[in-house]
Design a protein around this motif. Sequence first.
Motif, PDB file in Angstrom:
ATOM      1  N   LYS A  38       0.804  -1.229   0.000  1.00  0.00           N
ATOM      2  CA  LYS A  38       0.000   0.000   0.000  1.00  0.00           C
ATOM      3  C   LYS A  38       0.836   1.278   0.000  1.00  0.00           C
ATOM      4  CE  LYS A  38      -0.758  -0.397   5.012  1.00  0.00           C
ATOM      5  NZ  LYS A  38       0.164  -1.524   5.206  1.00  0.00           N
ATOM      6  N   LEU A  39       2.132   1.169   0.299  1.00  0.00           N
ATOM      7  CA  LEU A  39       3.019   2.334   0.317  1.00  0.00           C
ATOM      8  C   LEU A  39       4.079   2.180  -0.762  1.00  0.00           C
ATOM      9  CD1 LEU A  39       3.506   2.498   4.180  1.00  0.00           C
ATOM     10  CD2 LEU A  39       2.105   4.037   2.792  1.00  0.00           C
ATOM     11  N   PRO A  40       4.759   3.261  -1.150  1.00  0.00           N
ATOM     12  CA  PRO A  40       5.844   3.148  -2.135  1.00  0.00           C
ATOM     13  C   PRO A  40       6.961   2.241  -1.614  1.00  0.00           C
ATOM     14  CG  PRO A  40       5.236   5.456  -1.785  1.00  0.00           C
ATOM     15  CD  PRO A  40       4.512   4.656  -0.739  1.00  0.00           C
ATOM     16  N   VAL A  41       7.567   1.504  -2.544  1.00  0.00           N
ATOM     17  CA  VAL A  41       8.681   0.632  -2.162  1.00  0.00           C
ATOM     18  C   VAL A  41       9.912   0.985  -3.001  1.00  0.00           C
ATOM     19  CG1 VAL A  41       7.215  -1.314  -1.469  1.00  0.00           C
ATOM     20  CG2 VAL A  41       8.045  -1.198  -3.810  1.00  0.00           C
ATOM     21  N   ASN A  42      11.072   0.617  -2.467  1.00  0.00           N
ATOM     22  CA  ASN A  42      12.334   0.763  -3.202  1.00  0.00           C
ATOM     23  C   ASN A  42      12.831  -0.634  -3.553  1.00  0.00           C
ATOM     24  OD1 ASN A  42      12.406   3.555  -3.042  1.00  0.00           O
ATOM     25  ND2 ASN A  42      13.494   3.533  -1.071  1.00  0.00           N
ATOM     26  N   TYR A  43      13.210  -0.796  -4.822  1.00  0.00           N
ATOM     27  CA  TYR A  43      13.700  -2.089  -5.301  1.00  0.00           C
ATOM     28  C   TYR A  43      15.225  -2.074  -5.394  1.00  0.00           C
ATOM     29  CZ  TYR A  43       8.863  -2.844  -6.847  1.00  0.00           C
ATOM     30  OH  TYR A  43       7.506  -2.992  -6.900  1.00  0.00           O
ATOM     31  N   SER A  44      15.828  -3.225  -5.091  1.00  0.00           N
ATOM     32  CA  SER A  44      17.279  -3.362  -5.284  1.00  0.00           C
ATOM     33  C   SER A  44      17.615  -4.828  -5.526  1.00  0.00           C
ATOM     34  CB  SER A  44      18.043  -2.840  -4.060  1.00  0.00           C
ATOM     35  OG  SER A  44      17.686  -3.592  -2.910  1.00  0.00           O
ATOM     36  N   ILE A  45      18.722  -5.047  -6.245  1.00  0.00           N
ATOM     37  CA  ILE A  45      19.232  -6.405  -6.434  1.00  0.00           C
ATOM     38  C   ILE A  45      20.166  -6.666  -5.262  1.00  0.00           C
ATOM     39  CG2 ILE A  45      20.678  -7.887  -7.885  1.00  0.00           C
ATOM     40  CD1 ILE A  45      19.629  -6.263 -10.315  1.00  0.00           C
ATOM     41  N   THR A  46      19.875  -7.723  -4.490  1.00  0.00           N
ATOM     42  CA  THR A  46      20.659  -7.958  -3.271  1.00  0.00           C
ATOM     43  C   THR A  46      21.744  -9.010  -3.433  1.00  0.00           C
ATOM     44  OG1 THR A  46      18.984  -9.512  -2.502  1.00  0.00           O
ATOM     45  CG2 THR A  46      18.800  -7.232  -1.731  1.00  0.00           C
ATOM     46  N   SER A  47      21.526 -10.024  -4.275  1.00  0.00           N
ATOM     47  CA  SER A  47      22.545 -11.071  -4.417  1.00  0.00           C
ATOM     48  C   SER A  47      22.322 -11.847  -5.703  1.00  0.00           C
ATOM     49  CB  SER A  47      22.492 -12.038  -3.226  1.00  0.00           C
ATOM     50  OG  SER A  47      21.258 -12.740  -3.229  1.00  0.00           O
ATOM     51  N   GLY A  48      23.364 -12.597  -6.107  1.00  0.00           N
ATOM     52  CA  GLY A  48      23.240 -13.501  -7.250  1.00  0.00           C
ATOM     53  C   GLY A  48      23.719 -12.925  -8.565  1.00  0.00           C
ATOM     54  N   ASP A  49      23.896 -11.604  -8.637  1.00  0.00           N
ATOM     55  CA  ASP A  49      24.371 -10.980  -9.881  1.00  0.00           C
ATOM     56  C   ASP A  49      25.776 -10.426  -9.650  1.00  0.00           C
ATOM     57  OD1 ASP A  49      24.457  -9.933 -12.477  1.00  0.00           O
ATOM     58  OD2 ASP A  49      23.478  -8.069 -11.880  1.00  0.00           O
ATOM     59  N   GLU A  50      26.683 -11.335  -9.239  1.00  0.00           N
ATOM     60  CA  GLU A  50      28.036 -10.922  -8.875  1.00  0.00           C
ATOM     61  C   GLU A  50      28.773 -10.229 -10.023  1.00  0.00           C
ATOM     62  OE1 GLU A  50      26.707 -13.849  -7.831  1.00  0.00           O
ATOM     63  OE2 GLU A  50      26.585 -13.197  -5.740  1.00  0.00           O
ATOM     64  N   LYS A  51      28.465 -10.607 -11.259  1.00  0.00           N
ATOM     65  CA  LYS A  51      29.181 -10.016 -12.399  1.00  0.00           C
ATOM     66  C   LYS A  51      28.518  -8.733 -12.903  1.00  0.00           C
ATOM     67  CE  LYS A  51      31.742 -14.012 -13.764  1.00  0.00           C
ATOM     68  NZ  LYS A  51      32.227 -14.863 -14.847  1.00  0.00           N
ATOM     69  N   GLY A  52      27.445  -8.303 -12.238  1.00  0.00           N
ATOM     70  CA  GLY A  52      26.844  -7.010 -12.548  1.00  0.00           C
ATOM     71  C   GLY A  52      26.193  -6.905 -13.919  1.00  0.00           C
ATOM     72  N   TYR A  53      25.481  -7.958 -14.353  1.00  0.00           N
ATOM     73  CA  TYR A  53      24.818  -7.927 -15.657  1.00  0.00           C
ATOM     74  C   TYR A  53      23.532  -7.091 -15.660  1.00  0.00           C
ATOM     75  CZ  TYR A  53      27.820 -11.550 -17.631  1.00  0.00           C
ATOM     76  OH  TYR A  53      28.894 -12.243 -18.120  1.00  0.00           O
ATOM     77  N   PHE A  54      22.954  -6.883 -14.480  1.00  0.00           N
ATOM     78  CA  PHE A  54      21.631  -6.265 -14.429  1.00  0.00           C
ATOM     79  C   PHE A  54      21.588  -5.056 -13.515  1.00  0.00           C
ATOM     80  CE2 PHE A  54      21.241 -10.845 -15.172  1.00  0.00           C
ATOM     81  CZ  PHE A  54      20.670 -10.818 -16.425  1.00  0.00           C
ATOM     82  N   ILE A  55      20.676  -4.116 -13.843  1.00  0.00           N
ATOM     83  CA  ILE A  55      20.384  -2.991 -12.964  1.00  0.00           C
ATOM     84  C   ILE A  55      18.864  -2.930 -12.817  1.00  0.00           C
ATOM     85  CG2 ILE A  55      22.404  -1.495 -13.305  1.00  0.00           C
ATOM     86  CD1 ILE A  55      20.891  -0.116 -15.578  1.00  0.00           C
ATOM     87  N   ILE A  56      18.423  -2.439 -11.677  1.00  0.00           N
ATOM     88  CA  ILE A  56      16.983  -2.317 -11.431  1.00  0.00           C
ATOM     89  C   ILE A  56      16.684  -0.862 -11.077  1.00  0.00           C
ATOM     90  CG2 ILE A  56      17.131  -2.961  -8.975  1.00  0.00           C
ATOM     91  CD1 ILE A  56      14.396  -4.468  -9.454  1.00  0.00           C
ATOM     92  N   HIS A  57      15.593  -0.360 -11.631  1.00  0.00           N
ATOM     93  CA  HIS A  57      15.144   0.998 -11.306  1.00  0.00           C
ATOM     94  C   HIS A  57      14.535   0.940  -9.902  1.00  0.00           C
ATOM     95  CE1 HIS A  57      12.862   4.731 -11.476  1.00  0.00           C
ATOM     96  NE2 HIS A  57      13.582   5.077 -12.538  1.00  0.00           N
ATOM     97  N   SER A  58      15.014   1.784  -9.003  1.00  0.00           N
ATOM     98  CA  SER A  58      14.625   1.640  -7.589  1.00  0.00           C
ATOM     99  C   SER A  58      13.137   1.890  -7.342  1.00  0.00           C
ATOM    100  CB  SER A  58      15.470   2.551  -6.709  1.00  0.00           C
ATOM    101  OG  SER A  58      15.222   3.905  -7.061  1.00  0.00           O
ATOM    102  N   SER A  59      12.476   2.695  -8.177  1.00  0.00           N
ATOM    103  CA  SER A  59      11.059   2.948  -7.886  1.00  0.00           C
ATOM    104  C   SER A  59      10.072   2.179  -8.758  1.00  0.00           C
ATOM    105  CB  SER A  59      10.765   4.452  -7.956  1.00  0.00           C
ATOM    106  OG  SER A  59      11.103   4.953  -9.226  1.00  0.00           O
ATOM    107  N   ASN A  60      10.422   1.877 -10.037  1.00  0.00           N
ATOM    108  CA  ASN A  60       9.430   1.158 -10.849  1.00  0.00           C
ATOM    109  C   ASN A  60       9.701  -0.343 -10.996  1.00  0.00           C
ATOM    110  OD1 ASN A  60      11.355   0.881 -12.884  1.00  0.00           O
ATOM    111  ND2 ASN A  60      10.551   2.567 -14.129  1.00  0.00           N
ATOM    112  N   GLY A  61      10.841  -0.823 -10.507  1.00  0.00           N
ATOM    113  CA  GLY A  61      11.121  -2.265 -10.512  1.00  0.00           C
ATOM    114  C   GLY A  61      11.505  -2.840 -11.859  1.00  0.00           C
TER     115      GLY A  61
END
Length: 193
Positions: free
Chosen positions: A24-47
């Motif tokens: 029900k409230l805004p959330v912040n998204y982040s990649i926490t583990s598993g992408d050690e080689k940095g292939y992906f980025i996530i937009h913190s507000s739209n996921g």
Amino acid sequence: YHPAPLSDKSPTDTFVVEISALYKLPVNYSITSGDEKGYFIIHSSNGIVRTSKNLELEDFPVNFKVRAIDSSNATIFNEVEVKVEVINENNFPPVFPSSLLEETLPENSPATQIVQLKAQDNDTGRNGFLTYGILNGHGVKFRINETTGILYSTAPFDYEEEPTEYQVVVYAEDDGIPEKKRGYCTVVIKITD
């Protein structure tokens, strides 16, 4: 999340998947583990997850975790796993060593082997797996073994009553992803008296 596989040719900034937490409230998204080689980025507000660099086929599949955090209280969060697979793009068409071959066949020969055709494909796996076929077989005078590439006549020829030369266009086709590719070879068959 298990998004559609990406091509190993995907450019940087390719859309991968949109992560969506029900809250029900805004959330912040982040990649926490598993992408050690940095292939992906996530937009913190739209996921929305995108690629951040070129993908190396041998590093995949990659399983990484995305965390959604309550933007006002970091102790409230949830995580989800994302599995990304990469497919090897079909880069090369099959190639025959020569695009034109000449063969002779004595008239009145019973159905017989004329020539074995062999194409090369520089892809690996199913992208390099070849099958052979005939584009124009002059009715049913010729056939090809789709696995071995051996071209056969199917009946005897009469030098006096029939054409003395046939051009048979043979193709080799790979089993490629996302599309199959073909290479061609023309076999000129001269009937001898």
